[in-house]
Scaffold this motif. Structure first.
Motif, PDB file in Angstrom:
ATOM      1  N   HIS A  80       0.817  -1.378   0.055  1.00  0.00           N
ATOM      2  CA  HIS A  80       0.009  -0.011  -0.155  1.00  0.00           C
ATOM      3  C   HIS A  80       0.981   1.550   0.532  1.00  0.00           C
ATOM      4  O   HIS A  80       0.820   2.097  -0.608  1.00  0.00           O
ATOM      5  CB  HIS A  80      -1.272   0.196   1.639  1.00  0.00           C
ATOM      6  CG  HIS A  80       0.467  -0.293   2.736  1.00  0.00           C
ATOM      7  ND1 HIS A  80      -0.239   1.262   3.231  1.00  0.00           N
ATOM      8  CD2 HIS A  80       0.281  -1.100   3.324  1.00  0.00           C
ATOM      9  CE1 HIS A  80       0.827   0.912   3.951  1.00  0.00           C
ATOM     10  NE2 HIS A  80       0.933  -0.643   4.450  1.00  0.00           N
ATOM     11  N   GLU A  81       2.147   1.244   0.814  1.00  0.00           N
ATOM     12  CA  GLU A  81       3.024   2.654   1.028  1.00  0.00           C
ATOM     13  C   GLU A  81       3.564   2.972  -0.731  1.00  0.00           C
ATOM     14  O   GLU A  81       3.530   3.975  -1.137  1.00  0.00           O
ATOM     15  CB  GLU A  81       3.607   1.900   1.949  1.00  0.00           C
ATOM     16  CG  GLU A  81       4.949   3.218   1.802  1.00  0.00           C
ATOM     17  CD  GLU A  81       6.103   3.170   2.473  1.00  0.00           C
ATOM     18  OE1 GLU A  81       7.116   3.756   2.413  1.00  0.00           O
ATOM     19  OE2 GLU A  81       6.399   1.745   3.093  1.00  0.00           O
ATOM     20  N   ASP A 137      -4.205  12.901  -0.757  1.00  0.00           N
ATOM     21  CA  ASP A 137      -2.871  13.304  -1.633  1.00  0.00           C
ATOM     22  C   ASP A 137      -3.072  14.382  -3.044  1.00  0.00           C
ATOM     23  O   ASP A 137      -2.942  15.127  -3.467  1.00  0.00           O
ATOM     24  CB  ASP A 137      -2.630  12.145  -1.825  1.00  0.00           C
ATOM     25  CG  ASP A 137      -1.496  11.302  -0.716  1.00  0.00           C
ATOM     26  OD1 ASP A 137      -1.691  12.495   0.502  1.00  0.00           O
ATOM     27  OD2 ASP A 137      -0.869  10.528  -0.606  1.00  0.00           O
ATOM     28  N   LEU A 182       3.875   5.166   9.296  1.00  0.00           N
ATOM     29  CA  LEU A 182       3.279   5.836   8.068  1.00  0.00           C
ATOM     30  C   LEU A 182       2.295   6.272   8.424  1.00  0.00           C
ATOM     31  O   LEU A 182       1.379   5.977   9.378  1.00  0.00           O
ATOM     32  CB  LEU A 182       3.275   4.524   7.311  1.00  0.00           C
ATOM     33  CG  LEU A 182       4.303   3.874   6.388  1.00  0.00           C
ATOM     34  CD1 LEU A 182       3.585   2.636   5.582  1.00  0.00           C
ATOM     35  CD2 LEU A 182       4.646   5.132   5.324  1.00  0.00           C
ATOM     36  N   SER A 183       2.013   7.542   7.817  1.00  0.00           N
ATOM     37  CA  SER A 183       0.689   8.059   8.093  1.00  0.00           C
ATOM     38  C   SER A 183      -0.573   7.738   7.546  1.00  0.00           C
ATOM     39  O   SER A 183      -0.416   6.742   6.800  1.00  0.00           O
ATOM     40  CB  SER A 183       0.753   9.860   7.268  1.00  0.00           C
ATOM     41  OG  SER A 183       0.987   9.989   5.968  1.00  0.00           O
ATOM     42  N   SER A 235      -2.071   3.567   4.667  1.00  0.00           N
ATOM     43  CA  SER A 235      -2.088   4.702   3.372  1.00  0.00           C
ATOM     44  C   SER A 235      -3.042   4.936   2.211  1.00  0.00           C
ATOM     45  O   SER A 235      -2.891   5.140   1.207  1.00  0.00           O
ATOM     46  CB  SER A 235      -0.328   3.307   1.721  1.00  0.00           C
ATOM     47  OG  SER A 235       0.157   3.813   3.072  1.00  0.00           O
ATOM     48  N   GLN A 249       0.752  15.975  -2.262  1.00  0.00           N
ATOM     49  CA  GLN A 249       2.075  15.239  -1.133  1.00  0.00           C
ATOM     50  C   GLN A 249       2.626  16.300  -0.994  1.00  0.00           C
ATOM     51  O   GLN A 249       3.222  17.900  -1.649  1.00  0.00           O
ATOM     52  CB  GLN A 249       2.348  14.340  -2.242  1.00  0.00           C
ATOM     53  CG  GLN A 249       1.409  13.169  -2.702  1.00  0.00           C
ATOM     54  CD  GLN A 249       1.955  11.517  -3.189  1.00  0.00           C
ATOM     55  OE1 GLN A 249       3.116  11.710  -3.083  1.00  0.00           O
ATOM     56  NE2 GLN A 249       0.981  10.978  -2.844  1.00  0.00           N
ATOM     57  N   GLN A 283      -3.927   7.725   4.649  1.00  0.00           N
ATOM     58  CA  GLN A 283      -4.518   8.477   4.156  1.00  0.00           C
ATOM     59  C   GLN A 283      -5.691   8.420   4.238  1.00  0.00           C
ATOM     60  O   GLN A 283      -6.132   6.999   4.118  1.00  0.00           O
ATOM     61  CB  GLN A 283      -3.979   8.212   2.869  1.00  0.00           C
ATOM     62  CG  GLN A 283      -4.147   9.336   1.821  1.00  0.00           C
ATOM     63  CD  GLN A 283      -4.280   9.126   0.144  1.00  0.00           C
ATOM     64  OE1 GLN A 283      -3.751   9.902  -0.417  1.00  0.00           O
ATOM     65  NE2 GLN A 283      -3.790   7.638  -0.019  1.00  0.00           N
ATOM     66  N   PHE A 298       5.513   9.814   3.588  1.00  0.00           N
ATOM     67  CA  PHE A 298       4.397   9.927   4.611  1.00  0.00           C
ATOM     68  C   PHE A 298       4.771   9.153   5.673  1.00  0.00           C
ATOM     69  O   PHE A 298       4.066   8.464   6.374  1.00  0.00           O
ATOM     70  CB  PHE A 298       4.056   7.989   3.239  1.00  0.00           C
ATOM     71  CG  PHE A 298       3.654   8.789   1.921  1.00  0.00           C
ATOM     72  CD1 PHE A 298       3.115  10.131   1.230  1.00  0.00           C
ATOM     73  CD2 PHE A 298       3.515   8.023   1.314  1.00  0.00           C
ATOM     74  CE1 PHE A 298       2.479  10.450   0.684  1.00  0.00           C
ATOM     75  CE2 PHE A 298       3.867   8.128  -0.260  1.00  0.00           C
ATOM     76  CZ  PHE A 298       3.494   9.852  -0.250  1.00  0.00           C
ATOM     77  N   TYR A 299       6.104   9.181   5.941  1.00  0.00           N
ATOM     78  CA  TYR A 299       6.562   8.732   7.565  1.00  0.00           C
ATOM     79  C   TYR A 299       5.602   9.595   8.348  1.00  0.00           C
ATOM     80  O   TYR A 299       5.598  11.019   7.693  1.00  0.00           O
ATOM     81  CB  TYR A 299       7.844   8.742   7.409  1.00  0.00           C
ATOM     82  CG  TYR A 299       8.000   6.521   7.034  1.00  0.00           C
ATOM     83  CD1 TYR A 299       7.880   5.764   7.984  1.00  0.00           C
ATOM     84  CD2 TYR A 299       8.417   6.978   5.545  1.00  0.00           C
ATOM     85  CE1 TYR A 299       7.739   4.376   7.181  1.00  0.00           C
ATOM     86  CE2 TYR A 299       8.663   5.853   4.920  1.00  0.00           C
ATOM     87  CZ  TYR A 299       8.280   4.438   5.121  1.00  0.00           C
ATOM     88  OH  TYR A 299       9.143   2.608   4.939  1.00  0.00           O
ATOM     89  N   ARG A 352      11.339   3.205  -2.180  1.00  0.00           N
ATOM     90  CA  ARG A 352      11.132   3.637  -1.100  1.00  0.00           C
ATOM     91  C   ARG A 352      12.462   4.691  -0.703  1.00  0.00           C
ATOM     92  O   ARG A 352      12.406   5.821  -0.125  1.00  0.00           O
ATOM     93  CB  ARG A 352      10.968   3.087   0.061  1.00  0.00           C
ATOM     94  CG  ARG A 352      10.303   2.673   0.913  1.00  0.00           C
ATOM     95  CD  ARG A 352      10.127   1.970   1.699  1.00  0.00           C
ATOM     96  NE  ARG A 352       8.682   1.344   1.887  1.00  0.00           N
ATOM     97  CZ  ARG A 352       8.861  -0.104   1.700  1.00  0.00           C
ATOM     98  NH1 ARG A 352       9.636  -1.177   1.244  1.00  0.00           N
ATOM     99  NH2 ARG A 352       7.849  -1.082   2.024  1.00  0.00           N
ATOM    100  N   ARG A 404       0.830   4.847  -2.808  1.00  0.00           N
ATOM    101  CA  ARG A 404       0.876   5.929  -2.082  1.00  0.00           C
ATOM    102  C   ARG A 404       1.070   7.339  -3.130  1.00  0.00           C
ATOM    103  O   ARG A 404       1.486   7.678  -4.239  1.00  0.00           O
ATOM    104  CB  ARG A 404       0.651   5.854  -0.812  1.00  0.00           C
ATOM    105  CG  ARG A 404       0.141   7.230  -0.771  1.00  0.00           C
ATOM    106  CD  ARG A 404       0.045   7.431   0.774  1.00  0.00           C
ATOM    107  NE  ARG A 404       0.202   9.157   1.554  1.00  0.00           N
ATOM    108  CZ  ARG A 404       0.122   9.718   2.701  1.00  0.00           C
ATOM    109  NH1 ARG A 404      -0.390   8.890   3.563  1.00  0.00           N
ATOM    110  NH2 ARG A 404      -0.556  10.893   2.991  1.00  0.00           N
TER     111      ARG A 404
END
Length: 535
Positions: A51-52, A430, A414-415, A97, A435, A417, A502-503, A318, A55
């Protein structure tokens, strides 16, 4: 050699390189990308992403296209030699995410969408069919010399006499496990202790319904032949990975009769077409240095993992996301080059943890001894096993620490969304807000707590300051499903500061604490603009 100096010259254009080119393209930086092969690879290698990463793909504009081609990873079964279930892991569901927890893919579909995204930016120049053969670093730029190649037959690259030398402020090596960039600077790699050969076979069934007979991920923990089956490699393919046993030879494993013997439990020869067969050596290593002055490594050039966590391509993307936002700040003259010191600091431990997790899973899966396998099976049946490993968080780098130097949840995580509505538009956060660095509060407008100088500095680096509310009006972002309110309540927070990758930089328990946390953020970013504003 022309007089033009690009912002970035990139070596390599696999999926990680494609993501990097698109990420830099979106920031407006001029990027010259060079790839040895004249076209993207037409066969799959990686099988999964999470999922990360979806995003990240959302941010460069290709997530919707990719979603049409991939399959949510819903079920993961481990079975023993008798095909008794050892582990039934529910893997599906929407993650933090805002996308499904994981996806299975046919890699060429994903690469096509990434390539289209990169090409959509006029500041990204693609040069396919060129191999890097020299890198020279100077005080304020790098020079990379490339040689044009010809492909007289599939898979064979032959050098020509044509060369081109390119100058850029920075260079990025996204050139794979045998990285020319890494080897040029004699950067050593650390062997993390796992190596095994597997026969990898990808088959396109005549009837796609065959794909639905098994869970999406099916791990056969059989000491006679440890085997992985990915039953939904995208919508039209199935993958098998068979561990080679002692004494087995590569050429024997690639024999069609041998392959049919191994795959007949799941699909008969007449039921599909083999599109790829290869004996691949799974390794585990990590580069000691990911930066040499103006040259950076990302993806397999920096780290290689066994496939058991499905995190090889993910880790590379990443890297790209982390490095891209830092390059953007430095290239726009907003931050000092010392900002780059956080790149390896943040990514190294995260990658190494994932590699070690994959190794540990591999050790459980690939037990060749029957007695040891029986002990493993009994441990599973009795429940006497540790839980399936959770994804690591960031623990070093640009993160807020309390007065005792501690990182407290949700910092490094991870934040969230989710779907929001704002000024007549509805969608994922986003897509509606954008972003980048973001300050979010569900209690009030964070601007009301910040000084004019703080706001001016934040605006210089395009920080978005957002008030999310459970009431729909024109002044606030509407929390469509109530997930932000639930998250902030669960964590006991009034605000969060989210990084471009996103962290979470910091969770802020009360808005009164926000100005101090913002000062900490500004001090960690090595900003040049603070001097201009006398801060």
């Amino acid at each position: 050699m022309t007089n033009k100096i690009y912002d970035v010259v990139q070596i390599g254009y696999g999926p990680v390189g494609q993501a990097m080119a698109a990420l830099l393209g979106k920031t407006g930086q001029s990027v010259a990308v060079f790839e040895r092969w004249p076209s993207t690879f037409s066969l799959p290698r990686a099988a999964a992403f999470d999922h990360e990463i979806m995003r990240v793909l959302q941010g460069i504009g290709c997530a919707d296209k990719i979603e049409e081609k991939v399959v949510p990873f819903i079920r993961y079964h481990w079975v023993n030699a008798k095909r008794e279930i050892l582990l039934d892991l529910p893997y599906g569901g929407v993650a933090a995410s805002g996308w499904e927890n994981g996806y299975l893919m046919f890699q060429p579909d994903v690469e096509k969408a990434l390539d289209e995204a990169a090409r959509s930016y006029p500041n990204v120049e693609l040069n396919l069919g060129w191999q890097a053969e020299e890198i020279t670093e100077h005080e304020d730029h790098v020079e990379v010399t490339f040689r044009k190649g010809e492909i007289p037959e599939p898979g064979k690259w032959v050098a020509t006499n044509e060369t081109r030398t390119v100058r850029a402020r920075y260079a990025v090596g996204a050139d794979g496990a045998n990285s020319f960039t890494r080897n040029k600077f004699d950067i050593k790699t650390k062997d993390l202790g796992f190596e095994s050969e597997f026969l990898v076979v990808d088959i396109r069934p005549n009837d796609p319904q065959i794909l639905y007979h098994l869970p999406e991920g099916y791990q056969v923990c059989d000491p006679a032949r440890p085997t992985t089956v990915v039953s939904r490699l995208g919508n039209e393919h199935i993958r098998f990975e068979f561990m080679l046993l002692p004494g087995e030879k590569k050429e024997d494993m690639l024999d069609l009769e041998k392959i049919h013997e191994l795959t007949k439990e799941w699909i008969l020869p007449e039921e599909g077409t083999i599109i790829r067969k290869i004996v691949y050596r799974f390794n585990s290593n990590i580069a000691e240095n990911w930066q040499n002055n103006r040259v950076f490594l990302i993806g397999d050039a920096a780290h290689v993992t066994p496939p058991f966590m499905g995190q090889g391509m993910c880790s590379g993307i990443r890297d790209a996301k982390n490095l891209a936002w830092k390059l953007d700040l430095v290239l726009r003259d907003k931050a000092e080059e010392s900002l780059f010191e956080s790149y390896q600091v943040e990514r190294y431990d995260h990658c190494k943890t994932l590699i070690n997790m994959a190794i540990e899973l591999g050790k459980i899966i690939c037990i060749p001894d029957e007695k040891e396998a029986e002990k493993r099976d009994q441990a599973f049946f009795s429940g006497n096993i540790p839980p399936f490993p959770e994804m690591p968080i960031l623990t070093n780098g640009i993160l807020h620490k309390n007065q005792n130097g501690e990182i407290l949840s949700p910092t490094g995580e991870l934040s969230l969304q989710d779907f929001v509505s704002y000024q007549g538009k509805t969608g994922r956060f986003d897509d509606i807000i954008g972003q980048g660095w973001t300050i979010i509060s569900t209690k009030a407008d964070p601007r009301d707590l910040l000084t004019n100088n703080q706001i001016a500095l934040l605006e210089q680096i395009d920080v978005k300051i957002v008030h999310i509310s459970n009431e729909e009006n024109t002044d606030t972002v509407y929390d469509l499903n109530g997930k932000y309110a639930a998250y902030f309540n669960e964590k006991g927070l009034d605000a969060v500061i989210v990084r471009p990758d996103f962290y979470t930089f910091a969770g802020v328990p009360t808005l009164e604490e926000l100005p101090g946390v913002v000062d900490d953020l500004l001090s960690q970013l090595h900003l040049k603009v603070s001097k201009e504003l006398n801060v």
